[in-house]
Scaffold this motif. Structure first.
Motif, PDB file in Angstrom:
ATOM      1  N   THR A  20       0.834  -1.205   0.000  1.00 21.79           N
ATOM      2  CA  THR A  20       0.000   0.000   0.000  1.00 21.79           C
ATOM      3  C   THR A  20       0.869   1.255   0.000  1.00 21.79           C
ATOM      4  O   THR A  20       1.950   1.283   0.599  1.00 21.79           O
ATOM      5  CB  THR A  20      -0.961   0.042   1.207  1.00 21.79           C
ATOM      6  OG1 THR A  20      -0.210   0.003   2.409  1.00 21.79           O
ATOM      7  CG2 THR A  20      -1.950  -1.111   1.163  1.00 21.79           C
ATOM      8  N   ASP A  46       2.922   0.470 -10.990  1.00 20.19           N
ATOM      9  CA  ASP A  46       1.496   0.532 -11.313  1.00 20.19           C
ATOM     10  C   ASP A  46       0.739   0.862 -10.035  1.00 20.19           C
ATOM     11  O   ASP A  46       1.015   0.292  -8.978  1.00 20.19           O
ATOM     12  CB  ASP A  46       0.983  -0.812 -11.847  1.00 20.19           C
ATOM     13  CG  ASP A  46       1.275  -1.009 -13.316  1.00 20.19           C
ATOM     14  OD1 ASP A  46       1.404   0.004 -14.042  1.00 20.19           O
ATOM     15  OD2 ASP A  46       1.370  -2.172 -13.744  1.00 20.19           O
ATOM     16  N   SER A  48      -3.147   1.163  -8.227  1.00 21.63           N
ATOM     17  CA  SER A  48      -4.474   0.561  -8.379  1.00 21.63           C
ATOM     18  C   SER A  48      -5.564   1.581  -8.676  1.00 21.63           C
ATOM     19  O   SER A  48      -6.611   1.225  -9.201  1.00 21.63           O
ATOM     20  CB  SER A  48      -4.844  -0.232  -7.124  1.00 21.63           C
ATOM     21  OG  SER A  48      -4.953   0.644  -6.010  1.00 21.63           O
ATOM     22  N   ASP A  49      -5.345   2.838  -8.327  1.00 22.44           N
ATOM     23  CA  ASP A  49      -6.348   3.875  -8.585  1.00 22.44           C
ATOM     24  C   ASP A  49      -5.656   5.222  -8.725  1.00 22.44           C
ATOM     25  O   ASP A  49      -4.447   5.321  -8.634  1.00 22.44           O
ATOM     26  CB  ASP A  49      -7.406   3.915  -7.479  1.00 22.44           C
ATOM     27  CG  ASP A  49      -6.808   4.132  -6.096  1.00 22.44           C
ATOM     28  OD1 ASP A  49      -5.919   4.986  -5.947  1.00 22.44           O
ATOM     29  OD2 ASP A  49      -7.239   3.437  -5.154  1.00 22.44           O
ATOM     30  N   TYR A  50      -6.468   6.252  -8.958  1.00 22.08           N
ATOM     31  CA  TYR A  50      -5.920   7.599  -9.133  1.00 22.08           C
ATOM     32  C   TYR A  50      -6.066   8.464  -7.886  1.00 22.08           C
ATOM     33  O   TYR A  50      -5.712   9.629  -7.897  1.00 22.08           O
ATOM     34  CB  TYR A  50      -6.590   8.294 -10.322  1.00 22.08           C
ATOM     35  CG  TYR A  50      -6.292   7.609 -11.622  1.00 22.08           C
ATOM     36  CD1 TYR A  50      -5.039   7.739 -12.208  1.00 22.08           C
ATOM     37  CD2 TYR A  50      -7.239   6.811 -12.250  1.00 22.08           C
ATOM     38  CE1 TYR A  50      -4.743   7.102 -13.399  1.00 22.08           C
ATOM     39  CE2 TYR A  50      -6.954   6.172 -13.440  1.00 22.08           C
ATOM     40  CZ  TYR A  50      -5.706   6.318 -14.012  1.00 22.08           C
ATOM     41  OH  TYR A  50      -5.408   5.676 -15.184  1.00 22.08           O
ATOM     42  N   GLU A  51      -6.577   7.894  -6.809  1.00 20.48           N
ATOM     43  CA  GLU A  51      -6.773   8.662  -5.581  1.00 20.48           C
ATOM     44  C   GLU A  51      -5.482   8.849  -4.792  1.00 20.48           C
ATOM     45  O   GLU A  51      -5.333   9.799  -4.046  1.00 20.48           O
ATOM     46  CB  GLU A  51      -7.823   7.984  -4.702  1.00 20.48           C
ATOM     47  CG  GLU A  51      -9.201   7.996  -5.335  1.00 20.48           C
ATOM     48  CD  GLU A  51     -10.229   7.289  -4.482  1.00 20.48           C
ATOM     49  OE1 GLU A  51      -9.967   7.080  -3.279  1.00 20.48           O
ATOM     50  OE2 GLU A  51     -11.279   6.942  -5.024  1.00 20.48           O
ATOM     51  N   LYS A  55      -5.722   3.335   0.523  1.00 27.81           N
ATOM     52  CA  LYS A  55      -6.064   2.038  -0.057  1.00 27.81           C
ATOM     53  C   LYS A  55      -5.426   1.789  -1.419  1.00 27.81           C
ATOM     54  O   LYS A  55      -5.690   0.776  -2.049  1.00 27.81           O
ATOM     55  CB  LYS A  55      -7.584   1.917  -0.169  1.00 27.81           C
ATOM     56  CG  LYS A  55      -8.257   1.908   1.188  1.00 27.81           C
ATOM     57  CD  LYS A  55      -9.740   1.713   1.065  1.00 27.81           C
ATOM     58  CE  LYS A  55     -10.373   1.718   2.450  1.00 27.81           C
ATOM     59  NZ  LYS A  55     -11.807   1.504   2.392  1.00 27.81           N
ATOM     60  N   THR A  56      -4.602   2.697  -1.861  1.00 25.44           N
ATOM     61  CA  THR A  56      -3.944   2.535  -3.159  1.00 25.44           C
ATOM     62  C   THR A  56      -2.880   1.441  -3.070  1.00 25.44           C
ATOM     63  O   THR A  56      -1.980   1.502  -2.247  1.00 25.44           O
ATOM     64  CB  THR A  56      -3.291   3.861  -3.605  1.00 25.44           C
ATOM     65  OG1 THR A  56      -4.298   4.868  -3.683  1.00 25.44           O
ATOM     66  CG2 THR A  56      -2.623   3.705  -4.957  1.00 25.44           C
TER      67      THR A  56
END
Length: 102
Positions: A20, A46, A48-51, A55-56
């Motif tokens: 994380t 990589d 997992s999201d753009y936030e 939690k990424t």
């Protein structure tokens, strides 16, 4: 295959261990994800999201994983070579001492 810098290796090792984004940033001492991406190299991570939040999940791309594994194998190979040298030197030393004690 690209040569990894020590900093890249440290980042990749943290990515493999912590997964994380916040944990990776804490482990590497890097202040934010932009610096993390810059230090890791183009196309190496990589997200997992753009936030870019708690939690990424961060993963290594295939080229990064290959470079990490190659460096990891090299480090173990070098360690094994030094251990073998140390054992051989110890054997030579004790053998030489034994010759003079008899």
């Amino acid at each position: 295959m690209c040569e990894l810098t020590d900093n890249q290796y440290k980042i990749f090792k943290a990515v493999r261990k912590y997964h994380t984004l916040p944990k990776i940033l804490n482990a590497t001492g890097i202040p934010d994800y932009l610096t993390l991406q810059e230090d890791a190299g183009v196309g190496m991570l990589d997200f997992s999201d753009y936030e870019m939040g708690e939690k990424t999940i961060v993963t290594l791309t295939n080229p990064a994983a290959e470079a990490y594994e190659e460096r990891h194998r090299y480090d173990w190979k070098e360690l094994r070579a030094w251990v073998t040298f140390a054992i051989a030197a110890w054997g030579a030393l004790t053998g030489t001492i034994t010759l003079f004690l008899k």
